[in-house]
Design an enzyme around this catalytic site. Structure first.
Site, PDB file in Angstrom:
ATOM      1  N   HIS A   1      47.504  17.710  26.479  1.00 36.88           N
ATOM      2  CA  HIS A   1      48.026  16.719  27.424  1.00 36.88           C
ATOM      3  C   HIS A   1      47.438  16.914  28.819  1.00 36.88           C
ATOM      4  O   HIS A   1      47.941  16.347  29.782  1.00 36.88           O
ATOM      5  CB  HIS A   1      49.553  16.784  27.445  1.00 36.88           C
ATOM      6  CG  HIS A   1      50.144  16.441  26.109  1.00 36.88           C
ATOM      7  ND1 HIS A   1      50.690  15.201  25.824  1.00 36.88           N
ATOM      8  CD2 HIS A   1      50.216  17.158  24.958  1.00 36.88           C
ATOM      9  CE1 HIS A   1      51.085  15.188  24.558  1.00 36.88           C
ATOM     10  NE2 HIS A   1      50.814  16.353  24.011  1.00 36.88           N
TER      11      HIS A   1
ATOM     12  N   LYS B   1      32.406  42.870  45.875  1.00 34.90           N
ATOM     13  CA  LYS B   1      33.000  44.068  46.487  1.00 34.90           C
ATOM     14  C   LYS B   1      32.210  44.469  47.729  1.00 34.90           C
ATOM     15  O   LYS B   1      32.793  44.775  48.763  1.00 34.90           O
ATOM     16  CB  LYS B   1      32.999  45.236  45.488  1.00 34.90           C
ATOM     17  CG  LYS B   1      33.930  45.052  44.318  1.00 34.90           C
ATOM     18  CD  LYS B   1      33.941  46.313  43.475  1.00 34.90           C
ATOM     19  CE  LYS B   1      34.592  46.079  42.133  1.00 34.90           C
ATOM     20  NZ  LYS B   1      34.403  47.167  41.203  1.00 34.90           N
TER      21      LYS B   1
ATOM     22  N   GLU C   1      32.176  39.135  30.500  1.00 38.92           N
ATOM     23  CA  GLU C   1      31.549  40.271  31.170  1.00 38.92           C
ATOM     24  C   GLU C   1      30.447  40.880  30.290  1.00 38.92           C
ATOM     25  O   GLU C   1      29.502  41.483  30.788  1.00 38.92           O
ATOM     26  CB  GLU C   1      32.616  41.321  31.487  1.00 38.92           C
ATOM     27  CG  GLU C   1      32.449  41.971  32.842  1.00 38.92           C
ATOM     28  CD  GLU C   1      33.658  42.772  33.268  1.00 38.92           C
ATOM     29  OE1 GLU C   1      34.289  42.398  34.272  1.00 38.92           O
ATOM     30  OE2 GLU C   1      33.995  43.774  32.608  1.00 38.92           O
TER      31      GLU C   1
HETATM   32  O1  PA5 Z   1      35.680  46.015  32.175  1.00 40.80           O
HETATM   33  C1  PA5 Z   1      35.521  46.550  33.243  1.00 40.80           C
HETATM   34  O2  PA5 Z   1      34.754  47.497  33.385  1.00 40.80           O
HETATM   35  C2  PA5 Z   1      36.266  46.072  34.476  1.00 40.80           C
HETATM   36  O3  PA5 Z   1      37.039  44.967  34.239  1.00 40.80           O
HETATM   37  C3  PA5 Z   1      37.175  47.177  34.952  1.00 40.80           C
HETATM   38  O4  PA5 Z   1      38.101  47.476  33.955  1.00 40.80           O
HETATM   39  C4  PA5 Z   1      37.885  46.763  36.235  1.00 40.80           C
HETATM   40  O5  PA5 Z   1      36.942  46.428  37.217  1.00 40.80           O
HETATM   41  C5  PA5 Z   1      38.770  47.876  36.739  1.00 40.80           C
HETATM   42  O6  PA5 Z   1      38.027  49.028  36.947  1.00 40.80           O
HETATM   43  P1  PA5 Z   1      38.718  50.415  37.087  1.00 40.80           P
HETATM   44  O7  PA5 Z   1      39.408  50.719  35.817  1.00 40.80           O
HETATM   45  O8  PA5 Z   1      37.618  51.384  37.388  1.00 40.80           O
HETATM   46  O9  PA5 Z   1      39.710  50.315  38.230  1.00 40.80           O
END
Ligand code: PA5
Length: 447
Positions: A307, A421, A286
């Protein structure tokens, strides 16, 4: 030293010149982190967190963990992405990937709301049957669909089982300090709340209440975890490139990326590290995978995956490098029993420890993969204690920030996460997205 970067198995793929040129770039990237002058610098709260955390909240986390331990057989942690991976990673790494099944005096901990699978949720509900439960719902935004759905289901269950008053004792919300649906809801219902700081993104939040509450419930020493992270911060924020493992790791992966290695496989020889790899994958994926750039983070557990994926790594397309986590001292010791008949031919290793054999498997694999043209960065960490786990976490976080800046991206945003989303909401007919929904449905029909 916290983590040691052993370059023995990567040196033949990286020239000394490349390292010489990468050193100032890595040091400059670290300066951007320190001066808070780089892109995304309003999300650098994790940098000083190990020494600058909210001590009052930390004490509340410990108190809440003690109450949960005394009240519950099961803690259900509801969250997705950065709101669950860190907690699960640390619990499994410090305790075991079989934490829930092993005998213990702490609650079982299940993670819900990290998918929309009815079967996954139904399984957790079944595992909770006849048990006393508490819930820790974790969402920074408070609006993420997956955890919101699971929270509805578990809140309903808890209210039916314990009443609204009981729910107040058993539901803990970790969210924004002031804003968002979850914060408003938790305050209205009287749930105890913990804070996801504004300046810390989900994937950097494991050492906030997001990770610390479930981790403390598992009986893990969160003081030692924070102390380890603080010690690592001291090292990696100050040491020069020649002695700085985080800078060296960031530099090596950038050099390898420039040489066409677009996939990094995080290798561990401990099944307990599998979720740590999942956490690492989110952290690096990310943070770096944007603007058409980035190393794709993958993971394996050896010797299990030797394996299954071993063939590809040894002999398939030469696009990857490996980063191997070598946990030097094992948590457990098992020696191979002797068998006077030696029918399986294993007596040549009788009396020797499994860990020694695991280590030999690692060395054999390192050499084989290097021979196959796969560079290997070896990260040596002394053990899986809380202190060393805190150090490892901070090592990966800082190296990720430095590596992202070296790559020329903002390591702290995640604009791409929104795309699915928008489509999902449109297809579900969420208010305001009807037009897009009709357009997408037509596209699907045409395919
Ligand atoms: O690293 C991030 O920002 C995402 O993985 C969020 O943690 C994830 O989308 C969950 O978001 P939230 O904590 O707002 O529910």
């Amino acid at each position: 030293m916290s983590v040691n970067v052993n370059k023995k198995f990567v040196s033949q793929f990286v020239t000394q010149h490349e390292l010489v040129y990468a050193a100032p770039a890595a040091t400059a990237a670290l300066s951007l982190v320190k001066s808070k002058n780089g892109p995304g610098s309003n999300f650098l709260g994790w940098v000083d967190l190990p020494v600058n955390y909210d001590k009052e909240e930390f004490a509340r986390i410990k108190a809440a963990a003690a109450r949960i331990k005394s009240m519950c057989d099961v803690l259900v942690v509801i969250g997705i992405g950065g709101s669950y991976l860190g907690a699960r990673a640390v619990i499994e790494y410090c305790k075991s990937n079989n934490y829930n099944a092993l005998p213990k005096d702490t609650p079982e901990i299940y993670f819900a709301g990290n998918s929309i699978s009815a079967s996954a949720l139904s399984d957790i509900l079944k595992m909770c049957e006849g048990k006393d439960i508490c819930v820790n719902v974790v969402s920074k935004s408070g609006t993420t669909t997956e955890p919101a759905i699971a929270f509805r289901v578990f809140r309903d269950l808890i209210v039916k089982k314990y009443g609204e008053e009981g729910a107040k004792q058993r539901i803990f919300a970790t969210t924004d300090k002031a804003r968002g649906t979850l914060k408003t809801f938790a305050d209205r219902e009287g749930y105890e709340t913990f804070v996801v700081p504004d300046d810390i993104g989900g994937r950097y939040s494991v050492l906030t209440a997001v990770g610390l509450l479930p981790i403390a419930v598992a009986g893990i020493d969160i003081d030692a975890l924070m102390a380890g992270a603080a010690a690592a911060r001291e090292e990696y924020m100050t040491l020069p490139f020649a002695d700085n493992a985080a800078l060296q790791y960031a530099a090596l992966r950038n050099i390898l990326y420039k040489r066409g290695k677009g996939v990094e496989i995080l290798v561990s020889y401990e099944p307990a590290a599998q979720m740590m790899s999942e956490w690492w994958k989110q952290l690096y994926g990310e943070s770096e995978g944007k603007d058409g750039k980035g190393i794709y983070p993958a993971s394996v557990v050896f010797s299990t995956d030797l394996h299954s994926l071993g063939q590809f790594i040894q002999d398939g397309s030469r696009t990857m490098f490996e980063t191997v986590i070598d946990v030097v001292s094992p948590k457990d010791h098992i020696a191979i029993p002797d068998d006077p008949e030696d029918t399986d031919g294993l007596n040549y290793i009788a009396g020797r420890e499994l860990d020694e054999i695991n280590h030999k498997a690692m060395l054999g694999t390192l050499l084989a993969h290097v021979d196959g043209g796969v560079p290997n960065i070896l990260l040596e960490t002394p053990d899986r204690s809380e202190d060393e786990t805190g150090r490892l976490i901070y090592f990966f976080e800082l190296a990720c920030a430095v590596s992202g800046y070296m790559l020329g991206v903002n390591p702290f945003d995640q604009p791409g996460v929104e795309s699915y989303k928008k489509n999902m909401f449109a297809l579900l007919g969420k208010k305001g997205s009807e037009e897009r929904g009709a357009e997408l449905a037509a596209r699907i029909a045409e395919l």
